[in-house]
Design a protein around this motif. Structure first.
Motif, PDB file in Angstrom:
ATOM      1  N   ARG A 274      -0.031  -1.837   0.655  1.00 36.43           N
ATOM      2  CA  ARG A 274       0.583  -3.102   1.003  1.00 36.43           C
ATOM      3  C   ARG A 274      -0.631  -4.059   0.675  1.00 36.43           C
ATOM      4  NH1 ARG A 274       3.779  -3.080   5.646  1.00 36.43           N
ATOM      5  NH2 ARG A 274       2.572  -4.683   6.587  1.00 36.43           N
ATOM      6  N   THR A 275      -0.053  -5.448   0.497  1.00 37.65           N
ATOM      7  CA  THR A 275      -0.579  -6.449   0.158  1.00 37.65           C
ATOM      8  C   THR A 275      -0.265  -7.709   0.701  1.00 37.65           C
ATOM      9  OG1 THR A 275      -1.539  -7.579  -2.144  1.00 37.65           O
ATOM     10  CG2 THR A 275       0.902  -7.093  -1.711  1.00 37.65           C
ATOM     11  N   TYR A 276      -0.972  -8.916   0.342  1.00 33.39           N
ATOM     12  CA  TYR A 276      -0.611 -10.198   1.019  1.00 33.39           C
ATOM     13  C   TYR A 276      -0.032 -11.123  -0.028  1.00 33.39           C
ATOM     14  CZ  TYR A 276      -3.616  -8.403   4.907  1.00 33.39           C
ATOM     15  OH  TYR A 276      -3.917  -7.853   5.960  1.00 33.39           O
ATOM     16  N   THR A 277       0.739 -12.067   0.349  1.00 36.61           N
ATOM     17  CA  THR A 277       1.287 -13.101  -0.609  1.00 36.61           C
ATOM     18  C   THR A 277       0.336 -13.962  -1.173  1.00 36.61           C
ATOM     19  OG1 THR A 277       1.672 -14.495   1.100  1.00 36.61           O
ATOM     20  CG2 THR A 277       3.327 -13.321   0.608  1.00 36.61           C
ATOM     21  N   ASN A 278      -0.926 -14.000  -0.495  1.00 40.48           N
ATOM     22  CA  ASN A 278      -1.933 -14.983  -0.912  1.00 40.48           C
ATOM     23  C   ASN A 278      -3.389 -14.040  -1.527  1.00 40.48           C
ATOM     24  OD1 ASN A 278      -2.660 -13.818   1.600  1.00 40.48           O
ATOM     25  ND2 ASN A 278      -3.902 -15.876   2.331  1.00 40.48           N
ATOM     26  N   ALA A 279      -2.864 -12.610  -1.762  1.00 45.26           N
ATOM     27  CA  ALA A 279      -3.986 -11.982  -2.342  1.00 45.26           C
ATOM     28  C   ALA A 279      -3.998 -12.097  -3.815  1.00 45.26           C
ATOM     29  CB  ALA A 279      -3.483 -10.456  -2.244  1.00 45.26           C
ATOM     30  N   ALA A 280      -5.444 -11.624  -4.315  1.00 47.00           N
ATOM     31  CA  ALA A 280      -5.769 -11.975  -5.727  1.00 47.00           C
ATOM     32  C   ALA A 280      -4.989 -10.824  -6.857  1.00 47.00           C
ATOM     33  CB  ALA A 280      -7.037 -12.105  -5.984  1.00 47.00           C
ATOM     34  N   ALA A 281      -4.345 -10.052  -6.160  1.00 49.81           N
ATOM     35  CA  ALA A 281      -3.487  -8.690  -6.967  1.00 49.81           C
ATOM     36  C   ALA A 281      -2.719  -8.204  -6.244  1.00 49.81           C
ATOM     37  CB  ALA A 281      -4.662  -7.712  -7.520  1.00 49.81           C
ATOM     38  N   THR A 282      -1.783  -7.321  -6.755  1.00 52.57           N
ATOM     39  CA  THR A 282      -0.395  -6.774  -6.163  1.00 52.57           C
ATOM     40  C   THR A 282      -0.981  -5.678  -5.640  1.00 52.57           C
ATOM     41  OG1 THR A 282      -0.027  -5.578  -8.102  1.00 52.57           O
ATOM     42  CG2 THR A 282       1.305  -7.797  -7.682  1.00 52.57           C
ATOM     43  N   ARG A 283      -2.273  -4.895  -5.890  1.00 54.08           N
ATOM     44  CA  ARG A 283      -2.705  -3.808  -5.154  1.00 54.08           C
ATOM     45  C   ARG A 283      -4.252  -4.183  -4.667  1.00 54.08           C
ATOM     46  NH1 ARG A 283      -3.555   1.064  -7.846  1.00 54.08           N
ATOM     47  NH2 ARG A 283      -3.730   1.822  -6.023  1.00 54.08           N
ATOM     48  N   SER A 284      -4.778  -3.793  -3.631  1.00 53.10           N
ATOM     49  CA  SER A 284      -6.004  -3.853  -3.169  1.00 53.10           C
ATOM     50  C   SER A 284      -7.017  -3.314  -4.024  1.00 53.10           C
ATOM     51  CB  SER A 284      -6.448  -3.316  -1.681  1.00 53.10           C
ATOM     52  OG  SER A 284      -5.497  -3.997  -0.759  1.00 53.10           O
ATOM     53  N   ALA A 285      -6.509  -2.033  -4.861  1.00 51.70           N
ATOM     54  CA  ALA A 285      -7.498  -1.471  -5.683  1.00 51.70           C
ATOM     55  C   ALA A 285      -7.835  -2.304  -7.144  1.00 51.70           C
ATOM     56  CB  ALA A 285      -7.103  -0.121  -6.016  1.00 51.70           C
ATOM     57  N   GLU A 286      -6.925  -3.321  -7.013  1.00 56.47           N
ATOM     58  CA  GLU A 286      -7.315  -4.214  -8.105  1.00 56.47           C
ATOM     59  C   GLU A 286      -7.607  -5.605  -7.932  1.00 56.47           C
ATOM     60  OE1 GLU A 286      -3.481  -4.057 -10.220  1.00 56.47           O
ATOM     61  OE2 GLU A 286      -3.930  -1.753 -10.976  1.00 56.47           O
TER      62      GLU A 286
END
Length: 418
Positions: A274-286
């Motif tokens: 899962r991710t957030y719309t304001n995250a810096a990548a589509t996956r947390s691992a990236e």
């Protein structure tokens, strides 16, 4: 193949934790690592269910873990103190409850390896080599004073008997013997080895702290428990770096909690989809911001371990000075070991407590669910950091730096002297 941070490896260098303290370290650690892995596999579930690690401590006893410091000639592993504390970091990464539960035993063994040859040492070394372990019973609550113990070992019917009550008797529920602080007939301080399974000994798991919940740090009472005179040692005959030693066990435990945090954070981030719309990548691992948090946790764990081993080297120098015939040199080595442990205490506790807080910044709200078990790291670290109050340590170190004031070796808690 390059190993990722949460995979197992033969050498700790492969996981970027740094080189072992001695060339012998990997050979010493290798037999215990499969046991540590088994212990870690059930650690979170044990805390959730509050299942005491009786079986897990039994695995360590059978493997000779309690005899690490005993010389080879007496049936032990002959480990030096830096190697010993590095192994405690690895055990604490698996389950910090178990390291804390065995802390009293390790102090008891340290007394034995510092004792001169004779009946006392021979008897205790034989017990340790057989895999027997000791708990501890020192703190008294209620109206206990800092001046001495109300627990007494006194003559009766031609022998000695122990009577009294103790709290924070960490590890005694798992033990064969209980290392007990008492006063003798002359009102002098002594340490008594009491038989854990005698009918006059009652150990109750009534520890109600929010952390280190599986250490069985509850109440122990003694009612006319017979004591062999060979199981009594005067306080003046105990090893002088005891306070620094016991504190460094806490430091190693905190460093292990840091490693466990680093591993849990990395594994959770790698598995997160899962991710957030304001995250810096589509996956947390990236996500570079998430990776920065994981890296900060890992750096804190690395630093905590390195600092712990530096304090352990000071303890090794204190141990080496014992019995060398130079009292001034021994006194200096003991004082420096105490100061190094004090300098390390506030830094390590801050590093690990911070890591245990920011781990949640790398994960979603689901990380706070109880089954995840991530809260146990903060609770355990906070509990350990409350021992031997750290607020006094910077003052003690500063007093030495400015005024040359030597540190106090032993401390007790209770009501002030009248």
């Amino acid at each position: 193949m390059f190993l990722s941070s949460h995979q197992s490896a033969t050498a700790q260098t492969d996981l970027a934790w740094g080189e072992g303290p001695s060339p012998d370290y990997e050979a010493l650690a290798t037999p215990f690592r499969p046991i540590f892995a088994r212990i870690r596999a059930g650690a979170a579930e044990r805390e959730l269910q509050r299942r005491l690690p009786v079986e897990e401590i039994g695995w360590l006893k059978a493997a000779g873990f309690g005899a690490l410091r005993l010389p080879r000639a007496e049936g032990g592993a002959g480990a030096g103190l830096p190697d010993f504390f590095n192994l405690l970091i690895e055990l604490s990464e698996a389950d910090s409850n178990i390291t804390q539960a065995l802390r009293g035993h390790f102090g008891y063994v340290e007394n034995v390896v510092n004792a001169p040859a004779g009946p006392f040492r021979a008897r205790q070394a034989e017990r340790i080599a057989r895999g027997e372990i000791a708990g501890n019973a020192w703190t008294e609550i209620g109206n206990a004073t800092v001046e001495g113990f109300s627990t007494r070992v006194l003559p009766k019917d031609g022998g000695l008997v122990l009577n009294g009550a103790k709290y924070y008797t960490t590890g005694s529920l798992y033990a064969d013997w209980i290392d007990t602080g008492a006063s003798d007939a002359a009102n002098e301080g002594v340490t008594v080895l009491a038989p854990r399974h005698h009918p006059g000994v009652s150990v109750v798991d009534d520890w109600d702290g929010f952390g280190q919940t599986l250490t069985a740090s509850g109440t122990t009472t003694f009612a006319d428990v017979p004591i062999d005179p060979l199981d009594v040692i005067r306080d003046d005959d105990k090893f002088r770096y005891a306070s620094a030693f016991y504190q460094t066990v806490h430091l190693a435990t905190l460093a292990g909690i840091g490693r466990a945090l680093a591993g849990d954070a990395a594994a959770a981030v790698a598995a997160r989809r899962r991710t957030y719309t304001n995250a810096a990548a589509t996956r947390s691992a990236e996500d570079p911001q998430v990776l920065q948090v994981v890296g900060r946790i890992r750096g804190a764990a690395y630093s905590a371990g390195a600092i712990t081993l530096q304090a352990a080297r000071a303890l090794e120098r204190a141990f080496a000075s014992h019995g060398a015939g130079d009292e001034a040199a021994e006194e200096k080595a003991n004082a420096l070991a105490e100061l190094e442990a004090a300098q390390a205490q506030t830094v390590i506790s801050n590093l690990v407590l911070d890591a245990a807080t920011i781990v949640f910044d790398a994960l979603g709200a689901s990380a706070i669910k109880k089954p995840a078990g991530l809260d146990r790291h903060w609770r355990n670290a906070r509990t350990l950091s409350s021992h031997n109050p750290r607020i006094y340590k910077d003052r003690i170190v500063g007093d030495f730096a400015v005024n040359g004031t030597p540190p106090p070796y032993q401390w007790r808690i209770g009501l002030p002297a009248a």
